[in-house]
Design an enzyme around this catalytic site. Structure first.
Site, PDB file in Angstrom:
ATOM      1  N   GLU A   1       0.813  -1.213   0.000  1.00  0.00           N
ATOM      2  CA  GLU A   1       0.000   0.000   0.000  1.00  0.00           C
ATOM      3  C   GLU A   1       0.845   1.262   0.000  1.00  0.00           C
ATOM      4  O   GLU A   1       1.974   1.269   0.491  1.00  0.00           O
ATOM      5  CB  GLU A   1      -0.951   0.017   1.191  1.00  0.00           C
ATOM      6  CG  GLU A   1      -0.280   0.200   2.518  1.00  0.00           C
ATOM      7  CD  GLU A   1      -1.288   0.421   3.633  1.00  0.00           C
ATOM      8  OE1 GLU A   1      -1.899   1.503   3.675  1.00  0.00           O
ATOM      9  OE2 GLU A   1      -1.454  -0.497   4.445  1.00  0.00           O
TER      10      GLU A   1
ATOM     11  N   ARG B   1      -2.170  10.835   7.366  1.00  0.00           N
ATOM     12  CA  ARG B   1      -2.069  10.233   6.037  1.00  0.00           C
ATOM     13  C   ARG B   1      -3.384  10.268   5.268  1.00  0.00           C
ATOM     14  O   ARG B   1      -3.415  10.001   4.078  1.00  0.00           O
ATOM     15  CB  ARG B   1      -1.596   8.769   6.154  1.00  0.00           C
ATOM     16  CG  ARG B   1      -0.138   8.653   6.560  1.00  0.00           C
ATOM     17  CD  ARG B   1       0.267   7.214   6.790  1.00  0.00           C
ATOM     18  NE  ARG B   1       0.247   6.440   5.568  1.00  0.00           N
ATOM     19  CZ  ARG B   1       0.014   5.132   5.518  1.00  0.00           C
ATOM     20  NH1 ARG B   1      -0.225   4.446   6.614  1.00  0.00           N
ATOM     21  NH2 ARG B   1       0.040   4.504   4.365  1.00  0.00           N
TER      22      ARG B   1
ATOM     23  N   ARG C   1      -5.557   5.707  -0.578  1.00  0.00           N
ATOM     24  CA  ARG C   1      -4.410   4.836  -0.790  1.00  0.00           C
ATOM     25  C   ARG C   1      -4.469   4.239  -2.192  1.00  0.00           C
ATOM     26  O   ARG C   1      -5.520   4.142  -2.806  1.00  0.00           O
ATOM     27  CB  ARG C   1      -4.410   3.640   0.183  1.00  0.00           C
ATOM     28  CG  ARG C   1      -4.420   3.964   1.647  1.00  0.00           C
ATOM     29  CD  ARG C   1      -3.054   4.406   2.153  1.00  0.00           C
ATOM     30  NE  ARG C   1      -3.075   4.543   3.594  1.00  0.00           N
ATOM     31  CZ  ARG C   1      -3.541   5.591   4.242  1.00  0.00           C
ATOM     32  NH1 ARG C   1      -4.058   6.600   3.596  1.00  0.00           N
ATOM     33  NH2 ARG C   1      -3.506   5.632   5.561  1.00  0.00           N
TER      34      ARG C   1
ATOM     35  N   HIS D   1     -10.374   4.556   2.758  1.00  0.00           N
ATOM     36  CA  HIS D   1      -9.573   3.712   3.663  1.00  0.00           C
ATOM     37  C   HIS D   1     -10.011   2.251   3.623  1.00  0.00           C
ATOM     38  O   HIS D   1     -10.383   1.671   4.632  1.00  0.00           O
ATOM     39  CB  HIS D   1      -9.617   4.263   5.092  1.00  0.00           C
ATOM     40  CG  HIS D   1      -8.422   3.862   5.892  1.00  0.00           C
ATOM     41  ND1 HIS D   1      -8.482   2.882   6.865  1.00  0.00           N
ATOM     42  CD2 HIS D   1      -7.144   4.276   5.852  1.00  0.00           C
ATOM     43  CE1 HIS D   1      -7.283   2.728   7.399  1.00  0.00           C
ATOM     44  NE2 HIS D   1      -6.449   3.570   6.799  1.00  0.00           N
TER      45      HIS D   1
END
Length: 104
Positions: free
Chosen positions: A61, A72, A76, A95
């Site tokens: 990831e 963050r 992703r 997420h």
């Protein structure tokens, strides 16, 4: 209660449709870096089972920066296979709740 495992992986997104930060992250993946976060390139466990079943270590990831986020964020890119020549990559904006396969 949720969607069947893997259902969200059927949707795809063109590389050009990713946010600019996602396009930069994808390019960095293919170039082997640089990455802004220590966790980038770490093994993704697929605990949510949204991606096809694979051996541990198959997925990695990477953070897609979220403007204004103090951490963050939730975005992703997860890639399968070799680090610089992945078999496939997916984008998640939530997420790991859902994924879209990136079509270069």
């Amino acid at each position: 209660f949720g969607r069947p495992a893997g259902q969200s992986t059927k949707e795809s997104i063109a590389l050009t449709e990713l946010p600019a930060q996602g396009q930069r992250t994808y390019e960095s993946i293919l170039n082997g870096g640089p990455f802004a976060h220590d966790k980038d390139g770490m093994v993704f466990g697929n605990r949510e089972r949204q991606l096809p079943t694979a051996r541990r270590g198959h997925y990695r990831e990477y953070t897609v920066e979220t403007p204004g986020s103090r951490d963050r964020g939730a975005r992703r890119i997860v890639c399968a296979g070799e680090r610089r020549a992945p078999d496939a990559c997916w984008f998640t904006a939530d997420h790991y709740a859902s994924f879209q396969r990136i079509v270069p």
